[in-house]
Design an enzyme around this catalytic site. Structure first.
Site, PDB file in Angstrom:
ATOM      1  N   HIS A 141     -18.612 -20.952  15.525  1.00 12.77           N
ATOM      2  CA  HIS A 141     -20.013 -20.901  15.098  1.00 12.77           C
ATOM      3  C   HIS A 141     -20.932 -20.806  16.316  1.00 12.77           C
ATOM      4  O   HIS A 141     -21.672 -21.759  16.629  1.00 12.77           O
ATOM      5  CB  HIS A 141     -20.265 -22.194  14.312  1.00 12.77           C
ATOM      6  CG  HIS A 141     -21.509 -22.264  13.500  1.00 12.77           C
ATOM      7  ND1 HIS A 141     -22.748 -21.967  14.001  1.00 12.77           N
ATOM      8  CD2 HIS A 141     -21.708 -22.619  12.215  1.00 12.77           C
ATOM      9  CE1 HIS A 141     -23.659 -22.156  13.050  1.00 12.77           C
ATOM     10  NE2 HIS A 141     -23.042 -22.553  11.955  1.00 12.77           N
TER      11      HIS A 141
ATOM     12  N   GLU B 233     -21.618 -15.606  14.109  1.00 12.68           N
ATOM     13  CA  GLU B 233     -20.401 -16.392  13.986  1.00 12.68           C
ATOM     14  C   GLU B 233     -19.199 -15.517  13.636  1.00 12.68           C
ATOM     15  O   GLU B 233     -19.259 -14.703  12.731  1.00 12.68           O
ATOM     16  CB  GLU B 233     -20.606 -17.453  12.898  1.00 12.68           C
ATOM     17  CG  GLU B 233     -21.848 -18.288  13.156  1.00 12.68           C
ATOM     18  CD  GLU B 233     -22.303 -19.081  11.927  1.00 12.68           C
ATOM     19  OE1 GLU B 233     -21.446 -19.555  11.174  1.00 12.68           O
ATOM     20  OE2 GLU B 233     -23.519 -19.197  11.711  1.00 12.68           O
TER      21      GLU B 233
END
Ligand code: BG6
Length: 306
Positions: free
Chosen positions: A173, A277
């Site tokens: 992320h 991400e």
């Protein structure tokens, strides 16, 4: 393990050193040819990456929690074994428990090309996060390798060490630092289908133009395996995000109201970050791993002047 022991067993002069990081968490500082990075053992959380001569590439909120049991806001949270709020049990934490666990060091080295590398491990039996085994009762071994020089490579390997198949969703992320999110563009998603998760989930398709952020954005691009380029003209740089083992790409910025609702995110910080991400988001891009099987997801970040 104490810092002195970590340095004795895994330190590499001039390349890998262990020290106390933010929140008192132990961190490994990787000094490679052309750049440096820092990763906490808590959550295997990459906090910094900076190629020589460039600004920092990762963003971390000044309001982030830095406490065991709480997620860190920024850097590269390792979201595993589920991505998003869709944990298997009501009340299980957003983005899984790997980012809340203490990982151990397996090895560290300076590579022949001058990059510095570290591998962290998390095994199911060593997860100390309360409830984790109740949320997700599977035997696994996770390895996370962070390799830093002028570029940064993050590889998360999942192995199924149990007797039954299991299914994961996941993400590396990455929170990127940007001059102003309203001034940047993300190339590489043109024409891709995505789920817009701001409000009721809606299936949409990206037009022929790059992604520009003009409001809260939380797009899950499905079946996307290519690279993205984050073009930041005011800062005169391009961040190239290449990947493998990933079929979803998530682009996220909370914008004004959502940032204000998050206690671990400064109200005025939203212009300065953008998440791109590398993910396998469910249900379409979930990964099922048979007993003794494995899966690797990797992101490779390079910075170029514009
Ligand atoms: C993104 C999600 O990946 O992560 C967002 O798409 C979410 O919906 C964001 O808000 C941040 O998650 P967290 O758990 O760090 O607040």
């Amino acid at each position: 393990m104490h810092l002195s022991e970590l340095n004795e067993r895994f330190g590499v002069a001039g390349a890998v050193a262990f020290e106390q990081g933010p929140g008192g968490f132990a961190r490994a500082v990787l000094t490679g040819a052309g750049g440096r990075a820092a990763v906490l053992l808590y959550g295997a959380h990459a906090m910094e990456f900076q190629p020589d001569g460039h600004r920092p590439v990762l963003w971390v909120s000044r309001r982030s929690w830095l406490e065991a049991g709480k997620p860190i806001r920024g850097g590269v949270p390792v979201c595993w074994p589920w991505f998003g709020g869709k944990g298997p049990v009501a009340g299980s934490p957003l983005h899984g428990f790997a980012r809340l666990a203490e990982w151990t060091v397996e090895s560290a080295a300076r590579l022949p090309d001058g990059r510095a590398t570290i591998t962290l491990v998390l095994r199911s039996e060593a997860v100390r996060v309360p409830q984790a085994a109740a949320w997700w009762p599977h035997a696994f071994e996770l390895r996370y390798t962070v390799t830093a020089g002028s570029d940064l490579t993050l590889t998360l390997s999942t192995r199924n060490t149990g007797n039954d198949p299991f299914t994961i969703t996941q993400a590396l992320h990455t929170y990127f630092a940007v001059s102003d999110v309203r001034s940047v563009r993300v190339h590489g998603l043109e024409g891709a289908e995505y789920i817009d998760t701001v409000g009721p989930e809606t299936l949409r398709r990206q037009g022929p133009e790059p992604v520009a952020v003009r409001a809260e954005i939380d797009n899950v691009y499905r079946g996307h395996t290519g690279e993205c380029v984050l073009e930041d003209a005011p800062w005169g740089r391009r961040i190239r995000v290449a990947k493998s083992g990933s079929r979803s790409t998530v682009v996220w910025n909370p914008w004004i109201e959502k940032a204000a609702r998050m206690p671990d995110f400064g109200d005025d910080e939203w212009p300065h970050m953008l998440c791109i991400e590398t993910a396998n988001a469910g249900p379409d891009d979930a990964v099922t791993i048979p007993p003794a099987g494995g899966h690797d997801i990797q992101t490779h970040i390079t910075v170029e002047p514009m």
